[in-house]
Design a protein around this motif. Structure first.
Motif, mmCIF file in Angstrom:
data_model
loop_
_atom_site.group_PDB
_atom_site.id
_atom_site.type_symbol
_atom_site.label_atom_id
_atom_site.label_comp_id
_atom_site.label_asym_id
_atom_site.label_seq_id
_atom_site.Cartn_x
_atom_site.Cartn_y
_atom_site.Cartn_z
ATOM 1 N N MET A 1 0.839 -1.177 0.000
ATOM 2 C CA MET A 1 0.000 0.000 0.000
ATOM 3 C C MET A 1 0.884 1.241 0.000
ATOM 4 N N THR A 2 0.504 2.194 -0.798
ATOM 5 C CA THR A 2 1.199 3.474 -0.824
ATOM 6 C C THR A 2 0.334 4.500 -0.102
ATOM 7 N N ALA A 3 0.925 5.134 0.896
ATOM 8 C CA ALA A 3 0.251 6.196 1.639
ATOM 9 C C ALA A 3 0.579 7.520 0.961
ATOM 10 N N ILE A 4 -0.436 8.189 0.470
ATOM 11 C CA ILE A 4 -0.238 9.490 -0.160
ATOM 12 C C ILE A 4 -0.513 10.543 0.902
ATOM 13 N N CYS A 5 0.542 11.210 1.322
ATOM 14 C CA CYS A 5 0.468 12.189 2.412
ATOM 15 C C CYS A 5 0.561 13.598 1.851
ATOM 16 N N ILE A 6 -0.457 14.394 2.132
ATOM 17 C CA ILE A 6 -0.503 15.761 1.622
ATOM 18 C C ILE A 6 -0.594 16.719 2.807
ATOM 19 N N PRO A 7 0.563 17.190 3.288
ATOM 20 C CA PRO A 7 0.544 18.152 4.390
ATOM 21 C C PRO A 7 0.134 19.519 3.866
ATOM 22 N N SER A 8 -0.688 20.199 4.620
ATOM 23 C CA SER A 8 -1.145 21.511 4.198
ATOM 24 C C SER A 8 -1.326 22.403 5.409
ATOM 25 N N ARG A 9 -0.960 23.651 5.245
ATOM 26 C CA ARG A 9 -1.227 24.629 6.292
ATOM 27 C C ARG A 9 -2.629 25.206 6.132
ATOM 28 N N GLY A 10 -3.307 24.873 5.051
ATOM 29 C CA GLY A 10 -4.632 25.426 4.823
ATOM 30 C C GLY A 10 -5.342 24.773 3.663
ATOM 31 N N LEU A 11 -5.048 25.217 2.439
ATOM 32 C CA LEU A 11 -5.750 24.757 1.252
ATOM 33 C C LEU A 11 -4.798 24.053 0.291
ATOM 34 N N ILE A 12 -5.363 23.152 -0.513
ATOM 35 C CA ILE A 12 -4.593 22.437 -1.522
ATOM 36 C C ILE A 12 -4.941 23.024 -2.885
ATOM 37 N N HIS A 13 -3.942 23.319 -3.683
ATOM 38 C CA HIS A 13 -4.182 23.837 -5.033
ATOM 39 C C HIS A 13 -4.862 22.761 -5.875
ATOM 40 N N SER A 14 -5.819 23.170 -6.674
ATOM 41 C CA SER A 14 -6.560 22.204 -7.493
ATOM 42 C C SER A 14 -5.654 21.514 -8.508
ATOM 43 N N ARG A 15 -4.678 22.226 -9.071
ATOM 44 C CA ARG A 15 -3.762 21.597 -10.031
ATOM 45 C C ARG A 15 -2.872 20.569 -9.336
ATOM 46 N N THR A 16 -2.518 20.823 -8.093
ATOM 47 C CA THR A 16 -1.736 19.848 -7.331
ATOM 48 C C THR A 16 -2.543 18.572 -7.164
ATOM 49 N N MET A 17 -3.782 18.702 -6.741
ATOM 50 C CA MET A 17 -4.635 17.535 -6.528
ATOM 51 C C MET A 17 -4.881 16.801 -7.841
ATOM 52 N N GLN A 18 -5.066 17.537 -8.920
ATOM 53 C CA GLN A 18 -5.260 16.917 -10.240
ATOM 54 C C GLN A 18 -4.040 16.081 -10.614
ATOM 55 N N ASP A 19 -2.838 16.601 -10.379
ATOM 56 C CA ASP A 19 -1.612 15.860 -10.703
ATOM 57 C C ASP A 19 -1.445 14.635 -9.813
ATOM 58 N N ILE A 20 -1.762 14.762 -8.534
ATOM 59 C CA ILE A 20 -1.654 13.623 -7.618
ATOM 60 C C ILE A 20 -2.612 12.514 -8.050
ATOM 61 N N LEU A 21 -3.836 12.877 -8.354
ATOM 62 C CA LEU A 21 -4.824 11.880 -8.773
ATOM 63 C C LEU A 21 -4.433 11.236 -10.110
ATOM 64 N N ALA A 22 -3.928 12.028 -11.037
ATOM 65 C CA ALA A 22 -3.498 11.477 -12.333
ATOM 66 C C ALA A 22 -2.367 10.472 -12.132
ATOM 67 N N ASN A 23 -1.455 10.755 -11.212
ATOM 68 C CA ASN A 23 -0.356 9.833 -10.939
ATOM 69 C C ASN A 23 -0.840 8.589 -10.205
ATOM 70 N N ALA A 24 -1.875 8.716 -9.408
ATOM 71 C CA ALA A 24 -2.377 7.594 -8.617
ATOM 72 C C ALA A 24 -3.248 6.635 -9.431
ATOM 73 N N LEU A 25 -3.808 7.100 -10.551
ATOM 74 C CA LEU A 25 -4.655 6.239 -11.369
ATOM 75 C C LEU A 25 -3.902 4.985 -11.797
ATOM 76 N N CYS A 62 3.596 14.674 -0.766
ATOM 77 C CA CYS A 62 3.354 15.659 -1.819
ATOM 78 C C CYS A 62 2.885 16.952 -1.173
ATOM 79 N N GLU A 63 3.635 18.015 -1.350
ATOM 80 C CA GLU A 63 3.207 19.282 -0.778
ATOM 81 C C GLU A 63 2.019 19.844 -1.546
ATOM 82 N N ASP A 64 1.283 20.716 -0.906
ATOM 83 C CA ASP A 64 -0.027 21.168 -1.377
ATOM 84 C C ASP A 64 -0.025 22.211 -2.484
ATOM 85 N N ASP A 65 1.149 22.705 -2.882
ATOM 86 C CA ASP A 65 1.160 23.825 -3.827
ATOM 87 C C ASP A 65 2.108 23.627 -5.009
ATOM 88 N N ASN A 66 2.348 22.387 -5.378
ATOM 89 C CA ASN A 66 3.253 22.093 -6.495
ATOM 90 C C ASN A 66 2.505 21.409 -7.627
#
Length: 122
Positions: A1-25, A62-66
């Motif tokens: 199992m791969t744990a995808i950890c996204i630390p955030s001080r507040g909000l996650i950029h939508s493009r960051t989440m899109q890239d993470i999900l595309a890589n996880a597919l 994966c940081e929240d703003d890349n």
């Protein structure tokens, strides 16, 4: 199992989440972990502690703003290293990994795959 950890001080950029999900597919057995409202490095520490409870094979931090290249998770997994760091653009002329005279010097935690055993050794 791969744990995808996204630390955030507040909000996650939508493009960051899109890239993470595309890589996880297409990857089997994924779990997502989020940290909200904590400063660096506490947000990293808390989320990794949470993921370690589930005994993952890998922790993908994966940081929240890349933005991440498509296929980067697969590439990091194929490295089969204790720690595999992705080099991605931070600004127009800077990157996340720094080399000096052709040798690796240091890298940030913006996109890194870590085997849990690393934390046991610490």
């Amino acid at each position: 199992m791969t744990a995808i950890c996204i630390p955030s001080r507040g909000l996650i950029h939508s493009r960051t989440m899109q890239d993470i999900l595309a890589n996880a597919l297409g990857e089997d057995e994924l779990s997502f972990y989020f940290s909200h409202g904590n400063p660096i490095p506490l947000c990293h520490n808390l989320i990794i502690q949470e993921a370690l409870k589930d005994k993952p094979d890998y922790i993908w931090l994966c940081e929240d703003d890349n933005q991440y290249p498509h296929g980067i998770l697969k590439e990091l997994l194929e490295a089969n290293a204790d720690i595999a760091v992705a080099d991605y653009p931070v600004r127009q002329i800077h990157h996340s990994v720094t080399y000096r005279v052709g040798q690796f010097q240091y890298a940030g935690l913006g996109c890194v795959l870590i085997k849990p055993e690393v934390f046991e050794k610490l």
